[in-house]
Design a protein around this motif. Structure first.
Motif, PDB file in Angstrom:
ATOM      1  N   GLU A  53     -61.241  29.575 -51.539  1.00  0.00           N
ATOM      2  CA  GLU A  53     -59.827  29.200 -51.702  1.00  0.00           C
ATOM      3  C   GLU A  53     -59.557  28.658 -53.105  1.00  0.00           C
ATOM      4  N   VAL A  54     -60.496  27.894 -53.659  1.00  0.00           N
ATOM      5  CA  VAL A  54     -60.332  27.385 -55.030  1.00  0.00           C
ATOM      6  C   VAL A  54     -60.278  28.559 -56.003  1.00  0.00           C
ATOM      7  N   PRO A  97     -63.584  27.089 -48.238  1.00  0.00           N
ATOM      8  CA  PRO A  97     -62.896  26.226 -49.209  1.00  0.00           C
ATOM      9  C   PRO A  97     -63.249  26.572 -50.665  1.00  0.00           C
ATOM     10  N   MET A  98     -64.488  26.975 -50.902  1.00  0.00           N
ATOM     11  CA  MET A  98     -64.890  27.380 -52.248  1.00  0.00           C
ATOM     12  C   MET A  98     -64.109  28.619 -52.681  1.00  0.00           C
ATOM     13  N   ARG A 141     -63.646  18.807 -48.747  1.00  0.00           N
ATOM     14  CA  ARG A 141     -63.261  18.178 -50.021  1.00  0.00           C
ATOM     15  C   ARG A 141     -64.391  18.257 -51.044  1.00  0.00           C
ATOM     16  N   TYR A 196     -67.034  20.379 -51.275  1.00  0.00           N
ATOM     17  CA  TYR A 196     -67.301  21.734 -51.766  1.00  0.00           C
ATOM     18  C   TYR A 196     -66.161  22.231 -52.657  1.00  0.00           C
ATOM     19  N   SER A 197     -64.935  21.966 -52.278  1.00  0.00           N
ATOM     20  CA  SER A 197     -63.779  22.367 -53.099  1.00  0.00           C
ATOM     21  C   SER A 197     -63.808  21.663 -54.451  1.00  0.00           C
ATOM     22  N   HIS A 198     -64.059  20.376 -54.425  1.00  0.00           N
ATOM     23  CA  HIS A 198     -64.083  19.571 -55.649  1.00  0.00           C
ATOM     24  C   HIS A 198     -65.202  20.041 -56.581  1.00  0.00           C
TER      25      HIS A 198
END
Length: 126
Positions: free
Chosen positions: A84-85, A81-82, A114, A116-118
């Motif tokens: 992907e950001v 997810p990181m 959520r 880690y992405s945020h």
């Protein structure tokens, strides 16, 4: 003709809290895989007492070289997810580490993704 691409001029950090867990995202521009790995190791040493130090980096004009690590979190809930950001923003030649201090409450797979992405998005927003 070369395609334009985005890079960072300076690094930064951001911190969020999710259900008592503390997430500290550290971001730095890098020029090579060696430089990225050095930054990742440097950050791990700084936050040696943390439960997890999850990582991601993207290098090259079109983000050709990419790596991520969940560092003990359930597979696919942190590093991916990181990354992907980073991919969505189009920023390249960048490395990020999100350090997690566990707060005693399990977040579940969706909550981890959520958080880690945020964390990475907040760091890029600064």
């Amino acid at each position: 003709m070369r395609k334009p691409y985005k890079i960072l001029y300076q690094g930064g950090t951001a911190e969020i809290t999710e259900k008592k867990s503390r997430f500290i995202a550290s971001l730095r521009p890098v020029q090579s895989e060696e430089e990225a790995l050095l930054f990742l190791e440097e950050t791990r040493k700084k936050y040696w007492d943390a439960r997890h130090n999850c990582t991601a980096y993207a290098l090259g004009p079109q983000q050709e070289q990419q790596r991520s690590s969940d560092n003990g979190e359930p597979s696919g809930t942190a590093g991916k997810p990181m990354l992907e950001v980073l991919k969505k923003t189009g920023i390249t030649n960048v490395a990020v580490v999100v350090t997690r201090y566990f707060g005693g409450i399990k977040l579940g797979a969706g909550g981890l993704i959520r958080a880690y992405s945020h964390s990475v998005a907040e760091t890029l927003r600064l």
